[in-house]
Design a protein around this motif. Structure first.
Motif, PDB file in Angstrom:
ATOM      1  N   TRP A 177       4.448   1.551  10.557  1.00  0.00           N
ATOM      2  CA  TRP A 177       5.514   2.241   9.829  1.00  0.00           C
ATOM      3  C   TRP A 177       4.929   3.425   9.056  1.00  0.00           C
ATOM      4  O   TRP A 177       3.867   3.315   8.441  1.00  0.00           O
ATOM      5  N   ASN A 178       5.647   4.556   9.054  1.00  0.00           N
ATOM      6  CA  ASN A 178       5.233   5.697   8.241  1.00  0.00           C
ATOM      7  C   ASN A 178       5.893   5.626   6.873  1.00  0.00           C
ATOM      8  O   ASN A 178       6.760   4.774   6.624  1.00  0.00           O
TER       9      ASN A 178
ATOM     10  N   PHE B 219      -9.305   1.299  -7.908  1.00  0.00           N
ATOM     11  CA  PHE B 219      -7.864   1.183  -7.676  1.00  0.00           C
ATOM     12  C   PHE B 219      -7.167   2.513  -7.922  1.00  0.00           C
ATOM     13  O   PHE B 219      -6.197   2.850  -7.247  1.00  0.00           O
ATOM     14  N   LEU B 220      -7.634   3.270  -8.903  1.00  0.00           N
ATOM     15  CA  LEU B 220      -6.988   4.529  -9.276  1.00  0.00           C
ATOM     16  C   LEU B 220      -7.695   5.749  -8.684  1.00  0.00           C
ATOM     17  O   LEU B 220      -7.465   6.870  -9.127  1.00  0.00           O
ATOM     18  N   ASP B 221      -8.530   5.532  -7.685  1.00  0.00           N
ATOM     19  CA  ASP B 221      -9.218   6.645  -7.039  1.00  0.00           C
ATOM     20  C   ASP B 221      -8.199   7.624  -6.461  1.00  0.00           C
ATOM     21  O   ASP B 221      -7.344   7.241  -5.659  1.00  0.00           O
ATOM     22  N   GLY B 222      -8.264   8.872  -6.888  1.00  0.00           N
ATOM     23  CA  GLY B 222      -7.311   9.880  -6.436  1.00  0.00           C
ATOM     24  C   GLY B 222      -6.240  10.211  -7.461  1.00  0.00           C
ATOM     25  O   GLY B 222      -5.537  11.221  -7.324  1.00  0.00           O
ATOM     26  N   PHE B 223      -6.118   9.381  -8.487  1.00  0.00           N
ATOM     27  CA  PHE B 223      -5.128   9.641  -9.535  1.00  0.00           C
ATOM     28  C   PHE B 223      -5.628  10.716 -10.487  1.00  0.00           C
ATOM     29  O   PHE B 223      -6.792  10.714 -10.893  1.00  0.00           O
ATOM     30  N   GLN B 224      -4.754  11.616 -10.861  1.00  0.00           N
ATOM     31  CA  GLN B 224      -5.055  12.669 -11.830  1.00  0.00           C
ATOM     32  C   GLN B 224      -3.945  12.679 -12.878  1.00  0.00           C
ATOM     33  O   GLN B 224      -2.782  12.902 -12.537  1.00  0.00           O
ATOM     34  N   GLY B 225      -4.270  12.400 -14.133  1.00  0.00           N
ATOM     35  CA  GLY B 225      -3.231  12.427 -15.156  1.00  0.00           C
ATOM     36  C   GLY B 225      -3.597  11.606 -16.373  1.00  0.00           C
ATOM     37  O   GLY B 225      -4.771  11.377 -16.672  1.00  0.00           O
ATOM     38  N   TYR B 226      -2.574  11.150 -17.084  1.00  0.00           N
ATOM     39  CA  TYR B 226      -2.751  10.374 -18.312  1.00  0.00           C
ATOM     40  C   TYR B 226      -2.735   8.877 -17.985  1.00  0.00           C
ATOM     41  O   TYR B 226      -1.909   8.406 -17.198  1.00  0.00           O
TER      42      TYR B 226
ATOM     43  N   TYR C  86       0.807  -1.215   0.000  1.00  0.00           N
ATOM     44  CA  TYR C  86       0.000   0.000   0.000  1.00  0.00           C
ATOM     45  C   TYR C  86       0.842   1.269   0.000  1.00  0.00           C
ATOM     46  O   TYR C  86       0.375   2.326  -0.440  1.00  0.00           O
ATOM     47  N   TYR C  87       2.082   1.159   0.433  1.00  0.00           N
ATOM     48  CA  TYR C  87       2.998   2.290   0.244  1.00  0.00           C
ATOM     49  C   TYR C  87       3.245   2.503  -1.250  1.00  0.00           C
ATOM     50  O   TYR C  87       3.186   3.634  -1.745  1.00  0.00           O
ATOM     51  N   PHE C  88       3.505   1.420  -1.967  1.00  0.00           N
ATOM     52  CA  PHE C  88       3.684   1.524  -3.420  1.00  0.00           C
ATOM     53  C   PHE C  88       2.428   2.103  -4.074  1.00  0.00           C
ATOM     54  O   PHE C  88       2.508   2.901  -5.003  1.00  0.00           O
ATOM     55  N   HIS C  89       1.256   1.677  -3.590  1.00  0.00           N
ATOM     56  CA  HIS C  89       0.005   2.170  -4.153  1.00  0.00           C
ATOM     57  C   HIS C  89      -0.122   3.683  -3.962  1.00  0.00           C
ATOM     58  O   HIS C  89      -0.496   4.415  -4.896  1.00  0.00           O
ATOM     59  N   ARG C  90       0.194   4.158  -2.776  1.00  0.00           N
ATOM     60  CA  ARG C  90       0.121   5.599  -2.525  1.00  0.00           C
ATOM     61  C   ARG C  90       1.081   6.365  -3.426  1.00  0.00           C
ATOM     62  O   ARG C  90       0.753   7.440  -3.941  1.00  0.00           O
ATOM     63  N   GLN C  91       2.264   5.805  -3.622  1.00  0.00           N
ATOM     64  CA  GLN C  91       3.240   6.457  -4.497  1.00  0.00           C
ATOM     65  C   GLN C  91       2.766   6.462  -5.952  1.00  0.00           C
ATOM     66  O   GLN C  91       2.963   7.436  -6.686  1.00  0.00           O
TER      67      GLN C  91
ATOM     68  N   LEU D  29       2.156  -2.612  -9.848  1.00  0.00           N
ATOM     69  CA  LEU D  29       1.249  -3.209  -8.867  1.00  0.00           C
ATOM     70  C   LEU D  29       0.263  -4.155  -9.547  1.00  0.00           C
ATOM     71  O   LEU D  29      -0.338  -3.806 -10.573  1.00  0.00           O
ATOM     72  N   TYR D  30       0.094  -5.332  -8.966  1.00  0.00           N
ATOM     73  CA  TYR D  30      -0.921  -6.280  -9.409  1.00  0.00           C
ATOM     74  C   TYR D  30      -2.119  -6.186  -8.476  1.00  0.00           C
ATOM     75  O   TYR D  30      -1.956  -5.918  -7.276  1.00  0.00           O
ATOM     76  N   GLY D  31      -3.305  -6.409  -9.008  1.00  0.00           N
ATOM     77  CA  GLY D  31      -4.496  -6.396  -8.172  1.00  0.00           C
ATOM     78  C   GLY D  31      -5.545  -7.354  -8.692  1.00  0.00           C
ATOM     79  O   GLY D  31      -5.855  -7.357  -9.891  1.00  0.00           O
ATOM     80  N   TYR D  32      -6.096  -8.180  -7.802  1.00  0.00           N
ATOM     81  CA  TYR D  32      -7.123  -9.159  -8.172  1.00  0.00           C
ATOM     82  C   TYR D  32      -8.516  -8.560  -8.025  1.00  0.00           C
ATOM     83  O   TYR D  32      -8.798  -7.818  -7.074  1.00  0.00           O
ATOM     84  N   THR D  33      -9.413  -8.855  -8.973  1.00  0.00           N
ATOM     85  CA  THR D  33     -10.822  -8.511  -8.860  1.00  0.00           C
ATOM     86  C   THR D  33     -11.650  -9.659  -9.429  1.00  0.00           C
ATOM     87  O   THR D  33     -11.199 -10.358 -10.345  1.00  0.00           O
TER      88      THR D  33
END
Length: 331
Positions: free
Chosen positions: A311-312, A113-120, A48-53, A98-102
């Protein structure tokens, strides 16, 4: 088949004898992906750190592939679920994959999964990704080319009177220009944009004029190819807006390939929890590979540190494969 971690992380180029030895050693321990993720807490922290990044970037790519999960609530064992791949693109920053199962292919899954992303966002032609808000879609020119290739009549690949061959020719001309520009100015995104507009835009204008002049027989492969590209006229041109946008979605297709190759060996996941653990395992392994780190060394480092939810991000950053502290693991 069991969800065995070592079956998931082995690399195709490793000799078969070494693969078998590695897998059998792990099987003797009885540890599965689920056990591994539970015991060491990788899912909650590092993933989830990778996800935030990932969500902080401006240029992302995505792809998805089928996966069979035997024990999904309310679904038969034969149902098809999906494994998604989300990754960064050609923005010049450290790669994140990142891999993600649905359980389904619904575009709502990508939106969540991309909620909050802004861009291309670069993808194949899947229209479900239109449900992702705050993005500009970039369509893949490699997919456009494939449609024209499929429309070429058998034995007519070199017949330039064939409209489908002409379509392939336009795509190949753009690809050659893109390759030349990227090899010379790949790190200079402003120059890359400038040269695309100077060299590729005239070819694109000629291509669209050609597309508009075509009148194929309905329901033929050529008709299908032209309809596909017409429906993506705007998104296929988006890459001209910024030099960090990609011309194709090949990076994400290549990134999801280890999963599709592995699937031929382990065939399916037994449970939803196993599929989720598989996604986390592939993420950690492919992140190490993307940064040329020794996979065993990288996983060992994470397991020794045992990061958890306390961990932060500053602490977790030290376990990222681009961390200076981990460059001794380079191969």
């Amino acid at each position: 088949m069991e969800d065995n971690i070592m079956a998931n992380i082995r690399k195709p180029r490793v000799p078969k004898e070494e693969q078998l030895k590695f897998i059998n050693e792990c099987r003797s321990s009885g540890m599965t992906d689920i056990d591994w993720c539970r015991e060491h807490g990788i899912a909650v922290s590092t993933f989830y750190y990778f996800h935030r990044q990932l969500l902080q970037r401006e240029f992302l790519m995505a792809d998805e592939t089928r996966v069979q999960v035997l024990k999904e609530p309310g679904r038969s064992a034969e149902s098809q679920s999906f494994m998604w791949l989300f990754r960064t693109g050609e923005d010049g920053q450290p790669a994140i994959l990142l891999y993600g199962y649905t359980p389904t292919r619904s575009g709502n899954n990508a939106a969540d999964f991309l909620d909050g992303f802004q861009g291309y966002l670069e993808t194949d032609g899947y229209q479900g990704c239109n449900k992702v808000s705050g993005i500009k879609r970039c369509s893949c020119w490699a997919h456009i080319r494939r449609y024209f290739v499929d429309a070429i009549p058998k034995g007519k690949q070199l017949d330039y009177d064939q409209p489908a061959v002409q379509g392939v020719h336009y795509c190949d001309r753009l690809a050659r220009l893109e390759s030349t520009i990227t090899s010379k100015y790949g790190a200079d995104h402003e120059k890359r944009k400038q040269m695309r507009l100077e060299k590729e835009k005239p070819v694109l204008e000629a291509f669209w004029a050609w597309v508009d002049s075509q009148h194929p027989t309905r329901n033929t492969r050529l008709d299908k190819a032209l309809t596909y590209v017409k429906n993506r006229r705007e998104t296929s041109m988006t890459y001209l807006e910024d030099g960090r946008c990609s011309f194709t979605n090949n990076l994400s297709e290549n990134a999801i390939r280890p999963f599709t190759l592995g699937r031929k060996n382990w065939l399916f996941s037994d449970s939803v929890e196993g599929a989720q653990a598989s996604a986390i395992t592939y993420t950690m392994v492919e992140m190490a590979k993307a940064h040329n780190l020794n996979i065993y060394g990288y996983l060992s480092c994470i397991l020794e540190q045992r990061p958890d939810e306390s961990w932060n991000d500053e602490q977790l950053a030290e376990l990222a494969p681009w961390s200076e502290k981990l460059q001794t693991l380079k191969i």
